[in-house]
Design a protein around this motif. Structure first.
Motif, PDB file in Angstrom:
ATOM      1  N   TRP A 277       1.002  -1.369  -0.301  1.00  0.00           N
ATOM      2  CA  TRP A 277       0.445   0.094  -0.266  1.00  0.00           C
ATOM      3  C   TRP A 277       0.482   1.213   0.087  1.00  0.00           C
ATOM      4  CZ3 TRP A 277      -0.768   4.225   4.052  1.00  0.00           C
ATOM      5  CH2 TRP A 277      -1.801   4.683   3.154  1.00  0.00           C
ATOM      6  N   ARG A 278       1.790   1.161   0.919  1.00  0.00           N
ATOM      7  CA  ARG A 278       2.740   2.246   0.630  1.00  0.00           C
ATOM      8  C   ARG A 278       3.775   3.032  -0.173  1.00  0.00           C
ATOM      9  NH1 ARG A 278       3.533   4.849   5.596  1.00  0.00           N
ATOM     10  NH2 ARG A 278       3.150   4.013   7.551  1.00  0.00           N
ATOM     11  N   THR A 279       3.864   1.239  -0.611  1.00  0.00           N
ATOM     12  CA  THR A 279       4.434   1.486  -2.573  1.00  0.00           C
ATOM     13  C   THR A 279       3.923   2.161  -3.458  1.00  0.00           C
ATOM     14  OG1 THR A 279       6.308  -0.650  -1.656  1.00  0.00           O
ATOM     15  CG2 THR A 279       5.741   0.212  -3.861  1.00  0.00           C
ATOM     16  N   TYR A 280       2.847   1.440  -3.657  1.00  0.00           N
ATOM     17  CA  TYR A 280       1.458   1.957  -4.272  1.00  0.00           C
ATOM     18  C   TYR A 280       1.388   3.340  -4.493  1.00  0.00           C
ATOM     19  CZ  TYR A 280      -2.457   3.343  -6.642  1.00  0.00           C
ATOM     20  OH  TYR A 280      -3.518   3.552  -7.519  1.00  0.00           O
ATOM     21  N   HIS A 281       1.620   4.372  -3.420  1.00  0.00           N
ATOM     22  CA  HIS A 281       1.619   6.324  -3.280  1.00  0.00           C
ATOM     23  C   HIS A 281       2.706   6.116  -3.203  1.00  0.00           C
ATOM     24  CE1 HIS A 281      -3.166   5.539  -1.730  1.00  0.00           C
ATOM     25  NE2 HIS A 281      -2.629   4.368  -1.128  1.00  0.00           N
ATOM     26  N   ALA A 282       3.423   6.225  -3.078  1.00  0.00           N
ATOM     27  CA  ALA A 282       4.433   6.435  -3.221  1.00  0.00           C
ATOM     28  C   ALA A 282       5.355   6.710  -4.788  1.00  0.00           C
ATOM     29  CB  ALA A 282       6.504   5.620  -2.222  1.00  0.00           C
ATOM     30  N   LYS A 283       4.543   5.109  -5.406  1.00  0.00           N
ATOM     31  CA  LYS A 283       4.477   5.362  -7.041  1.00  0.00           C
ATOM     32  C   LYS A 283       3.704   6.504  -7.682  1.00  0.00           C
ATOM     33  CE  LYS A 283       6.565   1.180  -7.473  1.00  0.00           C
ATOM     34  NZ  LYS A 283       6.596  -0.258  -8.402  1.00  0.00           N
TER      35      LYS A 283
ATOM     36  N   ARG B 234      -3.795  -3.785 -11.843  1.00  0.00           N
ATOM     37  CA  ARG B 234      -1.895  -4.169 -12.173  1.00  0.00           C
ATOM     38  C   ARG B 234      -0.765  -3.229 -11.386  1.00  0.00           C
ATOM     39  NH1 ARG B 234      -4.791  -4.399 -17.370  1.00  0.00           N
ATOM     40  NH2 ARG B 234      -3.675  -2.171 -17.866  1.00  0.00           N
ATOM     41  N   LYS B 235      -1.398  -1.464 -11.585  1.00  0.00           N
ATOM     42  CA  LYS B 235      -0.492  -1.456 -10.377  1.00  0.00           C
ATOM     43  C   LYS B 235      -0.143  -1.774  -9.181  1.00  0.00           C
ATOM     44  CE  LYS B 235      -0.732   2.643 -13.057  1.00  0.00           C
ATOM     45  NZ  LYS B 235      -0.920   3.967 -13.199  1.00  0.00           N
TER      46      LYS B 235
ATOM     47  N   VAL C  89     -11.255  -2.850  -8.663  1.00  0.00           N
ATOM     48  CA  VAL C  89     -10.355  -1.692  -8.911  1.00  0.00           C
ATOM     49  C   VAL C  89      -9.652  -1.848 -10.565  1.00  0.00           C
ATOM     50  CG1 VAL C  89      -9.204  -0.669  -6.762  1.00  0.00           C
ATOM     51  CG2 VAL C  89      -7.899  -2.436  -8.566  1.00  0.00           C
ATOM     52  N   PRO C  90      -9.935  -0.131 -11.825  1.00  0.00           N
ATOM     53  CA  PRO C  90     -10.698  -0.334 -13.254  1.00  0.00           C
ATOM     54  C   PRO C  90      -8.275  -1.466 -12.875  1.00  0.00           C
ATOM     55  CG  PRO C  90     -10.072   2.465 -11.889  1.00  0.00           C
ATOM     56  CD  PRO C  90      -9.917   1.398 -10.779  1.00  0.00           C
ATOM     57  N   PRO C  91      -8.447  -2.352 -14.115  1.00  0.00           N
ATOM     58  CA  PRO C  91      -7.461  -2.722 -14.094  1.00  0.00           C
ATOM     59  C   PRO C  91      -5.567  -2.471 -14.619  1.00  0.00           C
ATOM     60  CG  PRO C  91      -9.028  -2.694 -16.265  1.00  0.00           C
ATOM     61  CD  PRO C  91      -9.850  -1.861 -15.271  1.00  0.00           C
TER      62      PRO C  91
ATOM     63  N   LEU D 182      -1.173  -5.685  -8.138  1.00  0.00           N
ATOM     64  CA  LEU D 182      -0.746  -6.891  -8.238  1.00  0.00           C
ATOM     65  C   LEU D 182       1.037  -6.552  -7.651  1.00  0.00           C
ATOM     66  CD1 LEU D 182      -2.789  -7.691 -10.550  1.00  0.00           C
ATOM     67  CD2 LEU D 182      -2.200  -9.552  -8.566  1.00  0.00           C
ATOM     68  N   ASP D 183       1.723  -5.864  -8.872  1.00  0.00           N
ATOM     69  CA  ASP D 183       3.132  -5.471  -9.393  1.00  0.00           C
ATOM     70  C   ASP D 183       3.620  -4.955  -7.497  1.00  0.00           C
ATOM     71  OD1 ASP D 183       5.705  -5.239 -10.366  1.00  0.00           O
ATOM     72  OD2 ASP D 183       5.465  -2.907 -10.197  1.00  0.00           O
ATOM     73  N   CYS D 184       3.470  -4.060  -7.317  1.00  0.00           N
ATOM     74  CA  CYS D 184       3.096  -3.637  -5.411  1.00  0.00           C
ATOM     75  C   CYS D 184       3.228  -4.250  -5.160  1.00  0.00           C
ATOM     76  CB  CYS D 184       2.054  -2.743  -4.871  1.00  0.00           C
ATOM     77  SG  CYS D 184       2.886  -0.341  -6.343  1.00  0.00           S
ATOM     78  N   PHE D 185       2.592  -5.555  -5.117  1.00  0.00           N
ATOM     79  CA  PHE D 185       2.391  -6.296  -3.771  1.00  0.00           C
ATOM     80  C   PHE D 185       3.051  -7.685  -4.180  1.00  0.00           C
ATOM     81  CE2 PHE D 185       0.770 -10.085  -1.848  1.00  0.00           C
ATOM     82  CZ  PHE D 185       0.498 -10.151  -0.421  1.00  0.00           C
ATOM     83  N   ALA D 186       3.895  -7.638  -5.359  1.00  0.00           N
ATOM     84  CA  ALA D 186       4.762  -9.039  -5.749  1.00  0.00           C
ATOM     85  C   ALA D 186       5.995  -8.063  -4.954  1.00  0.00           C
ATOM     86  CB  ALA D 186       4.994  -8.750  -7.111  1.00  0.00           C
ATOM     87  N   HIS D 187       6.475  -7.161  -4.920  1.00  0.00           N
ATOM     88  CA  HIS D 187       7.619  -6.257  -5.086  1.00  0.00           C
ATOM     89  C   HIS D 187       7.922  -5.949  -3.534  1.00  0.00           C
ATOM     90  CE1 HIS D 187       9.186  -7.019  -9.212  1.00  0.00           C
ATOM     91  NE2 HIS D 187       7.830  -6.908  -9.310  1.00  0.00           N
TER      92      HIS D 187
END
Length: 167
Positions: free
Chosen positions: A99-105, A145-146, A139-141, A148-153
């Motif tokens: 969640w934090r990574t998503y917001h940082a990006k 995708r973002k 959420v929108p596709p 999923l990427d944030c969670f993976a990393h």
């Protein structure tokens, strides 16, 4: 005569297998479908948790709590009910890191409206349980995708760019 004893042995084996199956069938608890609107609380597995774990739970709640619809006490009780609270805390730590990574990006780096954040947190929870279909995350596709990427990393030290040290 040998034929008779072979039949008897086969019959005995079949009887033993049938009896074992009957025992095993009786030992299994019956499963009931639970209506999502009326879930039953799990029993408390741990009377208390160490202070260090409670601090981690509080830190997770500080970030995600406003979007979970529970109090800190209710959130903590969920960990007391879990058979493996350390694993569950690790999973929630990963959710929070993602969640934090998503917001940082994001360009603003700040949380969005409460409703949007609730959807994001719900999507991260779904991802943590194994959902990978971007169309089912609510959420929108492109956002999915973002996420999923944030969670993976999340918690992946290698995913962050390393700063070069000056000589």
């Amino acid at each position: 005569m040998a034929k008779k004893s072979t039949t008897t042995n086969t019959h005995r084996k079949t009887t033993i297998k049938t009896a074992t199956k009957a025992k095993n069938t009786k030992a299994k608890p019956k499963r009931k479908l639970v209506k999502p609107s009326k879930p039953k609380a799990s029993p408390i597995q741990h009377v208390h948790l160490p202070d260090e774990l409670l601090k981690q739970i509080a830190a997770i709640y500080k970030s995600l709590g406003p979007y979970l619809g529970t109090t800190l006490e209710q959130f903590e009780i969920g960990f007391l009910q879990d058979m493996h609270p350390v694993r569950e805390i690790a999973l929630w730590t990963k959710i929070e890191a993602a969640w934090r990574t998503y917001h940082a990006k994001q360009s603003s780096g700040r949380p969005q409206s409460t409703e949007v954040e609730k959807k994001l947190v719900s999507a991260f929870i779904a991802i943590a349980t194994g959902v990978t279909d971007s169309l089912t995350l609510g959420v929108p596709p492109d956002v999915a995708r973002k996420l999923l990427d944030c969670f993976a990393h999340a918690n992946d030290r290698d995913s962050k760019p390393k700063k070069k040290k000056g000589r």
